[in-house]
Write a protein that holds these residues in place. Structure first.
Motif, PDB file in Angstrom:
ATOM      1  N   PHE A  95       0.837  -1.196   0.000  1.00 33.17           N
ATOM      2  CA  PHE A  95       0.000   0.000   0.000  1.00 33.17           C
ATOM      3  C   PHE A  95       0.873   1.247   0.000  1.00 33.17           C
ATOM      4  N   SER A  96       0.290   2.351  -0.399  1.00 37.70           N
ATOM      5  CA  SER A  96       0.969   3.639  -0.278  1.00 37.70           C
ATOM      6  C   SER A  96       0.013   4.621   0.377  1.00 37.70           C
ATOM      7  N   TRP A  97       0.581   5.662   0.972  1.00 38.60           N
ATOM      8  CA  TRP A  97      -0.173   6.750   1.578  1.00 38.60           C
ATOM      9  C   TRP A  97       0.753   7.942   1.650  1.00 38.60           C
ATOM     10  N   ILE A  98       0.192   9.088   1.890  1.00 37.29           N
ATOM     11  CA  ILE A  98       0.985  10.326   1.919  1.00 37.29           C
ATOM     12  C   ILE A  98       1.252  10.706   3.374  1.00 37.29           C
ATOM     13  N   ILE A  99       2.500  11.056   3.647  1.00 36.00           N
ATOM     14  CA  ILE A  99       2.855  11.560   4.970  1.00 36.00           C
ATOM     15  C   ILE A  99       3.412  12.969   4.837  1.00 36.00           C
ATOM     16  N   GLU A 100       3.332  13.699   5.913  1.00 35.73           N
ATOM     17  CA  GLU A 100       3.964  15.014   6.002  1.00 35.73           C
ATOM     18  C   GLU A 100       5.112  14.851   6.988  1.00 35.73           C
ATOM     19  N   GLU A 101       6.316  15.179   6.525  1.00 37.56           N
ATOM     20  CA  GLU A 101       7.514  14.912   7.305  1.00 37.56           C
ATOM     21  C   GLU A 101       8.385  16.158   7.405  1.00 37.56           C
ATOM     22  N   VAL A 102       8.976  16.363   8.557  1.00 38.98           N
ATOM     23  CA  VAL A 102       9.921  17.460   8.746  1.00 38.98           C
ATOM     24  C   VAL A 102      11.221  17.094   8.038  1.00 38.98           C
ATOM     25  N   GLN A 103      11.776  18.034   7.288  1.00 39.60           N
ATOM     26  CA  GLN A 103      13.060  17.844   6.612  1.00 39.60           C
ATOM     27  C   GLN A 103      14.042  18.906   7.096  1.00 39.60           C
ATOM     28  N   VAL A 119       7.642  12.493  11.396  1.00 38.35           N
ATOM     29  CA  VAL A 119       6.419  12.520  10.593  1.00 38.35           C
ATOM     30  C   VAL A 119       5.392  13.280  11.419  1.00 38.35           C
ATOM     31  N   VAL A 120       4.830  14.342  10.841  1.00 40.17           N
ATOM     32  CA  VAL A 120       3.903  15.199  11.588  1.00 40.17           C
ATOM     33  C   VAL A 120       2.469  15.117  11.073  1.00 40.17           C
ATOM     34  N   GLY A 121       2.238  14.322  10.036  1.00 42.78           N
ATOM     35  CA  GLY A 121       0.883  14.189   9.522  1.00 42.78           C
ATOM     36  C   GLY A 121       0.788  13.062   8.513  1.00 42.78           C
ATOM     37  N   SER A 122      -0.442  12.631   8.265  1.00 41.73           N
ATOM     38  CA  SER A 122      -0.710  11.561   7.308  1.00 41.73           C
ATOM     39  C   SER A 122      -2.122  11.735   6.773  1.00 41.73           C
ATOM     40  N   ASP A 123      -2.358  11.274   5.548  1.00 40.75           N
ATOM     41  CA  ASP A 123      -3.697  11.367   4.973  1.00 40.75           C
ATOM     42  C   ASP A 123      -4.501  10.070   5.133  1.00 40.75           C
ATOM     43  N   VAL A 124      -3.998   9.106   5.899  1.00 44.47           N
ATOM     44  CA  VAL A 124      -4.636   7.793   5.995  1.00 44.47           C
ATOM     45  C   VAL A 124      -6.049   7.872   6.573  1.00 44.47           C
ATOM     46  N   LYS A 125      -6.260   8.651   7.635  1.00 44.81           N
ATOM     47  CA  LYS A 125      -7.600   8.736   8.236  1.00 44.81           C
ATOM     48  C   LYS A 125      -8.613   9.311   7.262  1.00 44.81           C
ATOM     49  N   ASP A 126      -8.207  10.318   6.498  1.00 47.71           N
ATOM     50  CA  ASP A 126      -9.134  10.979   5.570  1.00 47.71           C
ATOM     51  C   ASP A 126      -9.238  10.277   4.223  1.00 47.71           C
ATOM     52  N   GLU A 127      -8.124   9.763   3.707  1.00 39.99           N
ATOM     53  CA  GLU A 127      -8.082   9.222   2.345  1.00 39.99           C
ATOM     54  C   GLU A 127      -7.949   7.702   2.272  1.00 39.99           C
ATOM     55  N   GLY A 128      -7.621   7.056   3.380  1.00 39.62           N
ATOM     56  CA  GLY A 128      -7.380   5.622   3.359  1.00 39.62           C
ATOM     57  C   GLY A 128      -5.996   5.320   2.818  1.00 39.62           C
ATOM     58  N   VAL A 129      -5.801   4.059   2.413  1.00 40.01           N
ATOM     59  CA  VAL A 129      -4.528   3.644   1.828  1.00 40.01           C
ATOM     60  C   VAL A 129      -4.777   3.264   0.380  1.00 40.01           C
ATOM     61  N   TYR A 130      -3.731   3.313  -0.434  1.00 36.29           N
ATOM     62  CA  TYR A 130      -3.835   3.038  -1.855  1.00 36.29           C
ATOM     63  C   TYR A 130      -3.189   1.691  -2.134  1.00 36.29           C
ATOM     64  N   CYS A 131      -3.972   0.739  -2.641  1.00 30.37           N
ATOM     65  CA  CYS A 131      -3.431  -0.569  -2.988  1.00 30.37           C
ATOM     66  C   CYS A 131      -2.628  -0.414  -4.275  1.00 30.37           C
ATOM     67  N   THR A 132      -1.335  -0.703  -4.192  1.00 31.80           N
ATOM     68  CA  THR A 132      -0.466  -0.513  -5.348  1.00 31.80           C
ATOM     69  C   THR A 132      -0.617  -1.625  -6.377  1.00 31.80           C
ATOM     70  N   ASN A 133      -1.352  -2.671  -6.041  1.00 34.27           N
ATOM     71  CA  ASN A 133      -1.566  -3.772  -6.982  1.00 34.27           C
ATOM     72  C   ASN A 133      -2.822  -3.555  -7.822  1.00 34.27           C
ATOM     73  N   CYS A 134      -3.954  -3.249  -7.182  1.00 40.38           N
ATOM     74  CA  CYS A 134      -5.196  -3.088  -7.957  1.00 40.38           C
ATOM     75  C   CYS A 134      -5.557  -1.615  -8.184  1.00 40.38           C
ATOM     76  N   ASP A 135      -4.680  -0.693  -7.774  1.00 42.51           N
ATOM     77  CA  ASP A 135      -4.842   0.746  -8.037  1.00 42.51           C
ATOM     78  C   ASP A 135      -6.158   1.312  -7.525  1.00 42.51           C
ATOM     79  N   GLU A 136      -6.493   0.972  -6.285  1.00 42.40           N
ATOM     80  CA  GLU A 136      -7.715   1.494  -5.672  1.00 42.40           C
ATOM     81  C   GLU A 136      -7.446   1.898  -4.231  1.00 42.40           C
ATOM     82  N   ARG A 137      -8.176   2.920  -3.785  1.00 44.25           N
ATOM     83  CA  ARG A 137      -8.087   3.347  -2.391  1.00 44.25           C
ATOM     84  C   ARG A 137      -8.952   2.425  -1.529  1.00 44.25           C
TER      85      ARG A 137
END
Length: 89
Positions: free
Chosen positions: A21-29, A51-69
């Protein structure tokens, strides 16, 4: 009395069985800022921070095999033999 252990269960996509799966994180650099002759800027990360944030709660996770959230609560326990294919991600 033995303390109970909390063992994680790998989860999989309910449609294809993938554990990748993939998801977006917000990270301090930490790093440098560079300015080019054409007045554009570039941030060059030298060290990763928290890591200071993530979109998992709002957007879910993205299955990299079947290309669906997918929402996390619709995932199913993975088969014991399933492996994560990080190269496909």
């Amino acid at each position: 009395m033995t303390p109970s252990k909390n063992t994680p269960t790998p989860m999989a996509c309910p449609e294809c069985g993938s554990r990748s799966f993939s998801w977006i994180i917000e990270e301090v650099q930490f790093g440098d800022i560079q300015k080019y002759d054409d007045s554009t800027f570039e941030e060059v990360g030298m060290k990763r921070g928290d890591v200071v944030g993530s979109d998992v709660k709002d957007e879910g996770v993205y299955c990299t095999n079947c290309d669906e959230r997918r929402d996390r609560d619709e995932l199913v326990p993975a088969d014991e033999g399933a492996t994560i294919d990080q190269e496909a991600a």
